[in-house]
Design an enzyme around this catalytic site. Structure first.
Site, PDB file in Angstrom:
ATOM      1  CD  GLU A  48      -2.613   1.496   2.490  1.00 22.78           C
ATOM      2  OE1 GLU A  48      -2.239   0.921   3.518  1.00 22.78           O
ATOM      3  OE2 GLU A  48      -3.562   2.297   2.445  1.00 22.78           O
ATOM      4  NE  ARG A 273       4.884  -8.238  10.424  1.00 22.12           N
ATOM      5  CZ  ARG A 273       3.928  -7.388  10.061  1.00 22.12           C
ATOM      6  NH1 ARG A 273       2.670  -7.661  10.333  1.00 22.12           N
ATOM      7  NH2 ARG A 273       4.219  -6.293   9.437  1.00 22.12           N
ATOM      8  CE  LYS A 283       3.410  -0.106   4.503  1.00 24.61           C
ATOM      9  NZ  LYS A 283       2.864   0.241   3.195  1.00 24.61           N
TER      10      LYS A 283
END
Length: 573
Positions: A48, A273, A283
RNA sequence: UGGCCCUUCGUCCAACGGCAGGACAGCGGACUUUGGAUCCGUUAAUGGUGGUUCGAAUCCACCAGGGCCAACCA
């Protein structure tokens, strides 16, 4: 700031059939063999554009692009840009730069925002089939109605709306007749489902906000679950790889692509992850560090962002090697910083030239060396065990700068450097023996005196005598002034995410993550090198001339990573 | 008082019913004009309890520990 410091070295690692495969590669290989998708392997990397990519994304990039290449398939770069309030073209540019710099080339560049019409049509189809409805409850009511993990949800009073009414409302939502929050489109699944995501998930929400690509063309925007799987399906993706926290989303993903009528839909597979000690990889948190000014920007060399690591001097090869070494599995994994640093040193060791720089200069006067004499020594750029050649001239004179830490008036037993009466080698220069020192009024050592042995030019003694220590130096009259930025871990604790309750991760920031040495000295051979040049400053660490701030008239070097320091370990005992 | 997932050296990853192995870190040594690199050696693990089996890290059950899910974020 997002400009790559050099052309990226592409990932040309040949597929190795004998290499041990991780579970993802095994799965993809099986699927490729069985041909179950009826099309070539196709992955995608779906960021994104609401922030910069970080080392965790690099793991995903290496996986998605790597797997596609190894299996003769394709990999798309798709911007998952469905939220107009957080996204920006600036981030799109930065992401492209970062992926390219890492050494990967995407087959197709796509934007979820290009699928808005198609998604909307599917929304109408779902409504027509009674699989979706317009809910007009408030945001709070929807949240409450969802229940909790242990309590079933309650159906919205709008859940039973007729298809015609739903369709009319949906069209008017799109037409902009309603304010934000007035209505949402929800899938009609099961309000008592044990998987919270299946309790009539939201598909479309009203946002009267300009989208960075679509402008004001739309005022209904799809949510992640609605957009993501279908975008995969539109693009013919076969393997949709994502992180573990999306596990529950898979059920909804499958529901949507099935309801939308896709024949051999993509399949989502989750992997763990990356978590790295002494930093944060979210983020949201990174954005906060930037916006609150705790760091100098997304590309601050202390940041775990690709841009930060690049500016720090880390190479794409090192990041790829790191991604390879940590592997991929389904269990949560926190990687020690040493593992990352090893990958960085391992790559830099074989690539970069050695030069000498002094961080905290201390004057060394070679009292028996002729006042005005200057010799030019020829010093190799690479040590014997690096298969590269080349040398540079290094001036030697009576007055030199040495590292303050390399002299001790009263040294412990294992200290091999300069001390009264001790002989050491000046790297590539001469053997010198300390004969004395000068102190200022405060008792601070301001100058060290030594005598050199003229027979040891280059550093070898003809009589075969050995010295324990070799120290680096620069000629005082020839040294270039420079600034050294000594970067260290961003956080003082290994896991800044594990907060004591009520704690703020910002409080765990390492106050010494940047130590600036403004009076440092570097040998003159680097004078003409362009910003972004990498070196090993001998005995100190790997450095890069700062791609942003370094000027010929004001050299700035960032420490990428220090050399391993076994003396520090001895000293600590 | 729900669902799903995970658990092997300090850390990360392998072993896919048949000798628990590799990497990083650590420790010891060799070598060394970087206390770097390299080389050699070495320490170190199957969360627990049952069960199935000739044989279990692997299959089953239970327990324990950890993680994810209740944004109109992704």
């Amino acid at each position: 700031m997002t400009h790559a410091d050099r052309p990226s070295a592409p990932d040309t690692t040949p597929p190795d059939a004998t290499a041990r495969k991780d579970f993802l590669r095994e799965k993809v290989a099986e699927d490729a063999l069985s041909g179950r998708f009826g099309r070539p392997i196709h992955t995608r990397f779906p960021p994104e554009p609401n922030g910069f990519l970080h080392i965790g994304h690099a793991k995903s990039i290496c996986l998605n692009f790597g797997i596609a290449r190894e299996s003769g398939g394709r990999c798309n770069l798709r911007f998952d840009d469905t939220n107009p309030t957080t996204e920006d073209l600036r981030y799109v540019d930065a992401i492209r730069d970062d992926v390219r710099w890492l050494g990967f080339a995407w087959d197709e560049e796509r934007f979820a925002s290009d699928y808005f019409e198609r998604l909307y049509q599917i929304a109408e189809t779902l409504v027509g089939a009674g699989k979706a409805y317009v809910d007009s409850q408030s945001e709070e009511a929807i949240r409450e109605g969802r229940g909790t993990v242990t309590v079933a949800g309650m159906p919205s009073r709008f859940r039973g709306r007729a298809v015609e009414e739903n369709l009319d409302l949906l069209r008017r939502m799109r037409a902009g007749e309603f304010p934000d929050g007035a209505h949402v489109l929800r899938a009609r699944i099961d309000m008592a489902h044990p998987n919270m995501l299946m309790r009539d998930p939201l598909l479309l929400r009203i946002r009267h906000a300009a989208h960075y690509r679509r402008g004001t063309a739309w005022c209904v925007y799809p949510l992640y679950d609605f957009a993501h799987g279908l975008s995969d399906a539109f693009e013919g993706i076969t393997h949709s790889l994502c992180t573990l926290e999306f596990k529950d989303n898979r059920e909804l993903y499958d529901w949507l692509v099935r309801e939308a009528g896709f024949d051999r839909p993509p399949e989502q597979t989750e992997f763990a992850r990356l978590e790295l000690d002494y930093t944060v990889l979210s983020k949201r948190k990174l954005l906060r560090l930037v916006s609150e000014g705790h760091v100098a920007g997304w590309d601050d060399p202390r940041m775990p962002t690709i841009a930060g690591l690049r500016r720090r001097g880390v190479t794409p090869e090192a990041i790829r090697a790191f991604a390879d070494r940590i592997g991929v599995a389904r269990s949560d994994a926190r990687i020690e910083l040493a593992t990352f640093e090893h990958a960085v040193r391992d790559d830099l060791n074989m690539q970069v030239p050695r030069v000498m720089a002094v961080a905290r200069p201390l004057k060394l006067v070679i009292t028996n060396y002729p006042e005005t004499q200057v010799e030019t020594l020829d010093a190799p750029l690479y040590p014997h065990d690096v298969p590269k050649t080349g040398s540079r001239p290094v001036p030697f004179s009576r007055e030199l700068w040495i590292e303050r830490d390399d002299f001790m008036e009263d040294p412990p037993k294992k200290f091999f450097r300069l001390a009264p009466g001790r002989e050491v080698r000046l790297r590539y220069g001469y053997l010198v023996t300390c004969t004395g020192m000068v102190k200022d009024a405060a008792g601070e050592i301001v100058e060290v005196h030594a005598a050199y042995d003229p027979a040891t030019r280059g550093g070898d003694a003809p009589d075969g005598r050995r010295v324990q220590g070799t120290i680096h130096w620069v000629s005082a009259g020839h040294a270039l002034d420079c600034e050294l930025r000594l970067y260290d871990r961003l956080f003082a604790v290994p896991d800044p995410d594990a907060l004591p309750e009520g704690g703020d991760f910002v409080a765990a920031l390492n106050p010494d993550s940047l130590v600036t040495m403004r009076a440092a000295k570097v040998e003159p051979s680097v004078a003409e090198d362009p910003p972004g040049s990498r070196y090993q400053f001998e005995r100190a660490g790997y450095f890069i001339s700062d791609p942003v701030d370094s000027r010929k008239s004001a050299l700035v070097f960032n420490r990428t990573v220090a050399l391993r320091d076994s003396w520090a370990k001895v000293k600590a005992r």
